[in-house]
Design a protein around this motif. Structure first.
Motif: not given
Length: 243
Positions: A76, A107-110, A158, A160-161, A203, A205
């Motif tokens: 994650d 690819r993780p979320k964070r 990215w 989405d990360v 949450r 980036t």
């Protein structure tokens, strides 16, 4: 609960973050440089952590570490905590390893990258950098500017990360020394928060954070041309392209 991989977990901020995250119920994968360092994380393993071994100063071992992480299943979050202050492994450990692991780990979320307030003294000049560490080239400040720029480049490429960098402050770790003036707890709190929190601010980036506050970073980290130059230099030096 999240699954989090933390590089450089044998001591200092990496181990402190791993301990806190385990206590909070998360699944944690830790990393040490060699088998002699396994005893340093035995207490974490006893609490359920999985430990992986690789010397981040050696490119092939870094590539293998990515394979080890992927064999465990998706993460994650990844906290790129490992760092050294002394030459000649500053660039391989502080910059090349985060780049290679970012490129090769599923690819993780964070993503959280450890920077430093000293990155503001770094020079945005990639000429004659020896990314292998065979020659002494970049300084610690340079390396932290480069990894801060890497975090910003990932955030752009990215979307989405959640990709962020953190200044943990000057804290009393082995690297910081016993007389460092900042709070050790605050030194690893932001990394944990960015890796796991559902708070709206966490949450996000493309931030540079100090004690859970967005602060200004070196302007070069926002320079799209410099970002592209850095990614290109690292791809050429490692043979690993960023997806």
């Amino acid at each position: 609960m999240a699954r989090i991989f933390i590089t450089g977990s044998a001591d200092g901020l990496g181990k402190a973050a791993a301990q806190t995250l385990l206590t909070d119920g998360h699944e944690v994968v830790v990393h040490v440089r060699n088998e002699q360092r396994l005893t340093a994380v035995q207490d974490l393993v006893t609490q359920g952590a999985v430990v992986l071994v690789a010397d981040l100063a050696v490119l092939e071992q870094t590539r293998d570490l990515a394979r080890q992480v992927n064999s465990l299943g998706p993460m994650d979050a990844v906290i790129h905590n490992a760092g050294v202050y002394s030459e000649p492994s500053v660039l391989p450990v502080n910059v090349v390893a985060p780049y290679v692991l970012t490129a090769l780990i599923s690819r993780p979320k964070r993503l959280v990258y450890l920077s430093s307030g000293m990155h503001k003294g770094g020079q945005p000049n990639l000429d004659d950098m020896d990314w292998s560490g065979q020659r002494v080239t970049g300084t610690y400040s340079d390396s932290k500017l480069f990894v801060t720029t890497l975090a910003a480049a990932i955030a752009r490429r990215w979307p989405d990360v959640f990709s962020n960098s953190v200044d943990p402050g000057w804290v009393p770790t082995k690297m910081g020394g016993p007389n460092a003036p900042d709070d050790l707890r605050l030194g690893h709190l932001t990394q944990e928060w960015l890796a796991t929190s559902d708070a709206a601010e966490a949450r996000t980036t493309d931030g540079y954070w100090h004690h859970q506050r967005r602060v200004a970073r070196h302007p070069a980290a926002d320079d799209l041309k410099f970002q592209a130059q850095l990614l290109d230099a690292l791809a050429r030096a490692t043979g690993v392209s960023l997806p």
